[in-house]
Design a protein around this motif. Sequence first.
Motif, short mmCIF file in Angstrom:
data_model
loop_
_atom_site.label_atom_id
_atom_site.label_comp_id
_atom_site.label_asym_id
_atom_site.label_seq_id
_atom_site.Cartn_x
_atom_site.Cartn_y
_atom_site.Cartn_z
N GLY A 202 43.30 51.66 28.05
CA GLY A 202 44.51 51.56 27.26
C GLY A 202 44.86 52.84 26.54
N ARG B 111 42.29 48.92 43.62
CA ARG B 111 41.49 47.77 44.01
C ARG B 111 41.87 47.31 45.42
N GLY C 86 47.34 53.02 34.31
CA GLY C 86 47.86 51.71 33.99
C GLY C 86 47.42 50.63 34.97
N GLU C 87 47.85 49.39 34.67
CA GLU C 87 47.41 48.23 35.42
C GLU C 87 47.88 48.24 36.87
N GLU C 88 49.10 48.68 37.11
CA GLU C 88 49.61 48.69 38.48
C GLU C 88 48.82 49.67 39.34
N SER C 89 48.49 50.82 38.78
CA SER C 89 47.70 51.81 39.50
C SER C 89 46.29 51.30 39.77
N LEU C 90 45.73 50.56 38.80
CA LEU C 90 44.40 49.98 39.00
C LEU C 90 44.43 48.95 40.12
N LEU C 91 45.47 48.14 40.16
CA LEU C 91 45.62 47.15 41.22
C LEU C 91 45.72 47.83 42.58
N GLU D 80 37.82 45.54 34.67
CA GLU D 80 38.72 44.40 34.76
C GLU D 80 40.15 44.77 34.38
N SER D 81 40.29 45.75 33.50
CA SER D 81 41.62 46.22 33.10
C SER D 81 41.60 47.73 32.95
N ALA D 82 42.78 48.34 33.09
CA ALA D 82 42.88 49.78 33.01
C ALA D 82 42.64 50.27 31.58
#
Length: 319
Positions: A87, A66, A58-63, A83-85
């Motif tokens: 889906g 990064r 998910g997005e939080e894990s990708l952040l 750019e995004s995790a």
Amino acid sequence: MPTSSPATVLVPSLSSPISPGVNLIFSPDFPFEEREGKVLSASRTPGAPWSVARVVRGEESLLEARQEIAARFGAIPEGVLPESAPGDDALGAYAFSCVRPSFASPFASQREGVFFGERVVPVFGLWKDVGDATWSRAAAQLVVHRHRGLDDFVIEIEAKGDERVLVARCPRPETLGAAVAELVATARRPRGWLRRWFGDKPFDWQCALRIPPLDLCAVRVHDALIGKPLADGDGRRIGDARHGVRFRLDGDALPPGEPGPIALGRGDLYERPFVCDGPFLVVVLGAPPHDEVRLAAWIEAPEPAEGATAAAPWLPAVW
């Protein structure tokens, strides 16, 4: 910050063939592999300070991934992370390696060092008009393993920590692995009076070292893992898998001096010039006796630093 380019390719194994005009980089730090239809995490370098590997959910894990890469290595090269995790409850398998050997004593540098193909490129190293203090300190980090001629030599630069950097000119081999195996075998040969007798003398004032600085980045998408379930991943599948590598080699060089009368030559004033003005090999090893390969790079086209100038076709080099 370099970005991926067609001239630099991250290859999956040392058995990859070498092609004219293409830089090849191999790094063993991608810790994900397929076994029996599932993707396993089997890190070869647990806790390695030069590598980060994460499974993104998910997005939080990708952040978080990064932020970890940026905190450890600075700006992230383009393409290393999406750019995004992924889906639809898919997972991302990402790794980034930043290999930049550092040296206790800096080398000299020149903005216009050698002709490499049709271009003048900068270099770092040692030559006769380098100051005595810089020369003696930097030369102490050099070990000569072989010098058979202008296009056949092996020299080692002792780096900080337990890293060793081998730089070589040799005939273009069929595969990257063949070149690396021969290079490591040469560096492993016992040193002693017999090798010195046959020409492996220490680096001295009759030697010159000129290496183009490197700052290369490559990203490889591991398509074979996409769609496979992650072991212990609650049945979720890999939606994206990437390995990015940045390799920097600049000798921690001092600010460049102005080109001298032999700046663009291979150095006929030297008994043993170690000059990388054509395809060359760089291998970063761990400490002996294991000599694990942390990175290998075959350089056919060093991407010139900003300000490097194209060589006029008619302008001869000074031999």
